[in-house]
Every structure is written in structure tokens, then in C-alpha cells.
Design an enzyme around this catalytic site. Structure first.
Site, PDB file in Angstrom:
ATOM      1  N   LYS A 188       0.809  -1.215   0.000  1.00 38.40           N
ATOM      2  CA  LYS A 188       0.000   0.000   0.000  1.00 38.40           C
ATOM      3  C   LYS A 188       0.851   1.278   0.000  1.00 38.40           C
ATOM      4  CE  LYS A 188      -4.001  -2.245   0.627  1.00 38.40           C
ATOM      5  NZ  LYS A 188      -3.584  -3.644   0.716  1.00 38.40           N
TER       6      LYS A 188
HETATM    7  C1  LIG Z   1      -4.224  -4.772   0.252  1.00 36.00           C
HETATM    8  C2  LIG Z   1      -3.376  -5.968   0.153  1.00 36.00           C
HETATM    9  C3  LIG Z   1      -3.550  -6.900  -0.883  1.00 36.00           C
HETATM   10  C4  LIG Z   1      -4.655  -6.814  -1.910  1.00 36.00           C
HETATM   11  O1  LIG Z   1      -4.679  -5.654  -2.671  1.00 36.00           O
HETATM   12  P1  LIG Z   1      -6.016  -5.254  -3.435  1.00 36.00           P
HETATM   13  O2  LIG Z   1      -5.717  -3.946  -4.043  1.00 36.00           O
HETATM   14  O3  LIG Z   1      -7.048  -5.135  -2.366  1.00 36.00           O
HETATM   15  O4  LIG Z   1      -6.324  -6.292  -4.384  1.00 36.00           O
HETATM   16  C5  LIG Z   1      -2.686  -7.972  -0.931  1.00 36.00           C
HETATM   17  N1  LIG Z   1      -1.726  -8.144  -0.003  1.00 36.00           N
HETATM   18  C6  LIG Z   1      -1.523  -7.273   1.000  1.00 36.00           C
HETATM   19  C7  LIG Z   1      -0.445  -7.540   1.976  1.00 36.00           C
HETATM   20  C8  LIG Z   1      -2.340  -6.150   1.114  1.00 36.00           C
HETATM   21  O5  LIG Z   1      -2.147  -5.289   2.107  1.00 36.00           O
END
Ligand SMILES: *Cc1c(COP(=O)(O)O)cnc(C)c1O
Length: 488
Positions: free
Chosen positions: A106
């Protein structure tokens, strides 16, 4: 570049799309067209390449300004590469997306979004404070808090599912410092929290009330286009890295395998494909909450099913918001049909797409899911054979990829998106070696002793920080909590 809404309405500028987060019709903003980019034209410097990709979409932002934004965002990463690519086997490479301050992917977008938001506020002449509501399945919350901390003209309130995130994830959020920060647990799961936030966005009364108090609501979830855009970049840079290290030649197709929840990360991959990146398959990997697997296989999206809590809790999601953007493209931007599907999803929990569209999707997308047991076994097996330690989300994708290869024999070079540092889920990861104790920090230390992998400094510091945000509310109390947030 103008932006349209998946549910119809007027086109807006990038700045307006970023400030609003969600369109007035309740739809998501999408670019009016997909600019083309030849990966051969990239430099191999992440920041320069991020500029190449993002400037195509942010045509109204001055180039120098955008370069400065990218520099400041990625200064906080622990490697100049930002998103390094590591070879795992002869056909597989891992794209590590967790070198930012909160140790999950993120950060790649949420370190940038606050600057984009600030710039967009200037461009749109907004004079109200932007009040950012976040629903998090674990990682977005902390990354948003870290990104928006003390950013002038913004306030953040994060809702996370009570008991639904890892202990490290919770600690990261509740110890957050900063004058404009607020965090509250919600008695419900992530989908409940996300629905609660969307309802607040949709409420005219709330909008008016907050407006009178000097606030305008916005989102830092991946429904905000400003979140998606920085994610397109690493599909291009990782492709370029494989050319540079000789695994592929310019123009060869690759596969990407992505652990998916809200469909944000993999949608950025789809946008990269539309921009001209040579891709054979986008492999969509889910955990037991396998609503997307069923959707890609049968063309029926059905959220009426049990919600499971898993180790890969950041993808414990049954309502994948960003799928709406993909639907919009495959149905040829027919906003009425998208609106009808989204109504059906909201009211009946399900909708289905025509067979022609489902078949077209399966040319590009593969989908599968992975159980809890298989997640752990994969972490153990990959560490045993390759010495590479994966977090549970990455392991979900790894399992799905291995099964895909068994099923198809496909030897195309594949890039696995690794979305979190394994220490963020230290207790679960430790359980492949021994029975973990109660204390997460001791478990992390044990994991270090066994694997020899260093514990990230940010995590080590967490255990010394006081818990500042211990509120818990019920789902129906969320609007009240939002009002309370501005009066604090
Ligand atoms: C948010 C997240 C995902 C998934 O991402 P999306 O955009 O919701 O598909 C996968 N792995 C981790 C560790 C995350 O924090």
C-alpha cells in the site's frame, strides 16, 4: 486527460477525481482513454519511470511538480530500487512491494496520494479541509495514516474490523501519532466497514452537515484513482527489469500473479496491459474468500457466502470494489449495465455477466484460490528450497501460480507480486517452524533467529509505543463517529 464515472455523469479533471474519490453517481472514476507506453522507452530508474507513467494521466500537473512529488514519496523507501525484482526460479521472479515505511505494498501508492491530494486541492481551489475516511482490511489504514500524517488541509479517520486484522497491523494503527489522525475499530468485518464508509459518502445529509463544519469527504481506498495510478508503474518497471537481466527479450509476454482482495492491485496490471504492456496472463489469487475465483470461472459474482478470517487477512474481502472498473471496460463502457449490476450486488448480493464477456475475460485472466494449510506449506517449502521467506499473502499467490503451471505447463516468465514483509505476520510465519507464543515481538525475534532475516526497524519500535486510539464502535455508530471526529 479527463476522467469518467463507471455509473455515468460529467467528465472531470484528474484533480477533481482525486479530491472527490468517488463520483457523485456512486461510481468510480476511470481514465477516458489508455495512453500507450512502450516499455523499451523506460530508463530502469524507478522514479524516472514512475514519472513517465504518471505524467500520461496527470496532464494538468506541471512536470517539475510531479517529479518533486515522486521524489519525496519514494525517499521514505529503504531501497533506491523502490520495488526490486528478485529471481526465485528459472521462470519466476518476485516483485517486492514492501520496502516502504509500513512494510506492505500500500505504501507504493499511499506515500504518493497525500501529495497528489494536496496538489489537487490547489488545482481545484478547494478551501475546505479534506476529511479522508478509510475502511481497511489491515494495511491500507496504517499506510494512509503514515502518508497523511500532518499533511495540511487533511484529516484521516480509519475504520478497521475489530479482531479482523493481525496484531502487528492493529498495533501499527493504534500507536499512530499526528494531530490529524483518528482510528476506530468496528464490530464487523472489512466488507461491513467498507459498506459503512460508502453509505456515509452517499449520504446527502452527512455531506451538508460536514460541509457546514468546513469539511469535504474523500477516500484513500483504492476506489480513489490516485491510489491506482502509482500501482501501474511497477508492472512496467518489473517487466523492464526482466529485459535488463536477460530473462526476456523486448516484446515477449510475461505473466503476473497477484494476491487479490479489493481487485485494486491486479486492476492496475490490467490498465498496464491496456497501455501496451505485453502480458499473457494476469493470475488472480484469492484465499478461502474465493468470490473472485468463482466470478472468473463462471461469470457469476456471488457475495452471499460465509466470510472467513484468514492469515492473509488483507485479502479477506467479499465485495471487491475495483472489479467495477473492469466490468465497465468489458461491457464497452455501458454505464447503465454497470449501474444495474452494482444495484443487484448491493440489494441481492449477486449479479452475473454474459457468457461472451466471461469468455473474453478468460483470455487474459486466470483465477484460483488457496487454503490456510496450503499457505503455510508453501511458505515452508519455498523457504526450504530457495531460502526465500514469504508472507501469507505472497504465499497465496505462489501456491496459485504453482498450480497454474502444473495445470497448463506454461513456461512463460512470471512475476509474482509480493505484497507484505513476512515480519508483518511474524506469528503465523513462525508457526511453520514451531508453535508460536503469545507475544508477537518474541515471535518475530524467534523467526529472526531461525531464518537469519533481519527484522525491519519500524516493526521493532512498535512494542515501545503507547496505544493512542482504542475506540471501538458498532456498525450503525459509524456516522456518529465521523461527526465526532471533526469535533475532537
Ligand atoms: C491490500 C493488500 C492486498 C490486496 O490488494 P487489493 O488492491 O485489495 O487487491 C494484498 N496483499 C496485501 C499484503 C495487502 O495489504
Amino acid at each position: 486527460m479527463r476522467y469518467l464515472s463507471t455509473r455515468g455523469g460529467d467528465a472531470v479533471s484528474a484533480a477533481q477525481a482525486i479530491v472527490m474519490g468517488i463520483s457523485p453517481s456512486g461510481g468510480l472514476f476511470v481514465p477516458e482513454s489508455f495512453p500507450k507506453l512502450d516499455p523499451a522507452s523506460l530508463s530502469g530508474n524507478y522514479r524516472d519511470d514512475a514519472f513517465r507513467v504518471m505524467s500520461l494521466y496527470l496532464t494538468e500537473t506541471e512536470p517539475e511538480k510531479l517529479k518533486d512529488i515522486i521524489d519525496r514519496a519514494y525517499d521514505r523507501f529503504d531501497t533506491k530500487a523502490v520495488a526490486p525484482v528478485v529471481g526465485l526460479t528459472e521462470t519466476e521472479s518476485v516483485l517486492e512491494l514492501w520496502h516502504g515505511p509500513t512494510m506492505a505494498f500500500k505504501d507504493v501508492a499511499l506515500q504518493i496520494l497525500p501529495y497528489l491530494m494536496k496538489e489537487s486541492l490547489v488545482q481545484t481551489g478547494e478551501d475546505q479541509t479534506v476529511y479522508i475516511l478509510v475502511a481497511t482490511s489491515g494495511d491500507t489504514g496504517k499506510a494512509a495514516l503514515e502518508g497523511f500524517r500532518d499533511v495540511e488541509g487533511t484529516r484521516v479517520l480509519v475504520f478497521y474490523p475489530y479482531g479482523g486484522v493481525s496484531r502487528m497491523q492493529r498495533l501499527q494503527m493504534v500507536t499512530q501519532e499526528g494531530a490529524n489522525m483518528d482510528v476506530c475499530a468496528v464490530r464487523g468485518n472489512f466488507d461491513d466497514a467498507q459498506t459503512g464508509v460508502k453509505q456515509i459518502f452517499a449520504s446527502e445529509e452527512m455531506k451538508r452537515e460536514l460541509g457546514e463544519a468546513g469539511y469535504r469527504l474523500s477516500s484513500a481506498n483504492s476506489i480513489n484513482f490516485g491510489r491506482l495510478l502509482p500501482q501501474i508503474v511497477y508492472y512496467f518497471t518489473s517487466y523492464h527489469a526482466l529485459v535488463e537481466n536477460g530473462r526476456i527479450s523486448e516484446g515477449d509476454p510475461v505473466n503476473f500473479c497477484v494476491p487479490t482482495g479489493n481487485f485494486g492491485d491486479i486492476l492496475a496490471g490490467y490498465y498496464a496491459v491496456r497501455m501496451g504492456l505485453p502480458v499473457r496472463k494476469l493470475i488472480c489469487a484469492s484465499n478461502r474468500n474465493n468470490v473472485l475465483t468463482d466470478f472468473f470461472r463462471r461469470g457469476i459474482y456471488n457475495a452471499n457466502r460465509p466470510f472467513y478470517k484468514s492469515m492473509s487477512c488483507s485479502i479477506d474481502i467479499l465485495v471487491s470494489s475495483n472489479l467495477e472498473r473492469l466490468l465497465y471496460e468489458i461491457i464497452e463502457r455501458d454505464t447503465e449495465t454497470v449501474t444495474e449490476w452494482m444495484r443487484a450486488l448491493k440489494e441481492e448480493g449477486t449479479y452475473s455477466i454474459p457468457e461472451a464477456q466471461r469468455a473474453a475475460l478468460s483470455d487474459l485472466f486466470e483465477a484460483d484460490w488457496c487454503s490456510e494449510e496450503d499457505t503455510l506449506q508453501t511458505i515452508r517449502r519455498v523457504f526450504g528450497s530457495r531460502g526465500y521467506l514469504m508472507d501469507p499473502h505472497t504465499a497465496v499467490a505462489q501456491t496459485v501460480y504453482e498450480r497454474y503451471v502444473e495445470r497448463t505447463g506454461d513456461e512463460t516468465q512470471t512475476i509474482l507480486l509480493s505484497t507484505a514483509n513476512p515480519y508483518k505476520f511474524a506469528s503465523d510465519v513462525l508457526s511453520i517452524f514451531e508453535t508460536p507464543g503469545e507475544d508477537d515481538f518474541e515471535n518475530a525475534e524467534r523467526l529472526r533467529q531461525i531464518t537469519g532475516k533481519g527484522i525491519p526497524a519500524n516493526l521493532r519500535e512498535l512494542c515501545r509505543k503507547p496505544e493512542l486510539h482504542t475506540d471501538v464502535c458498532n456498525l450503525d455508530e459509524m456516522p456518529e463517529r465521523v461527526r465526532f471526529g471533526v469535533s475532537k
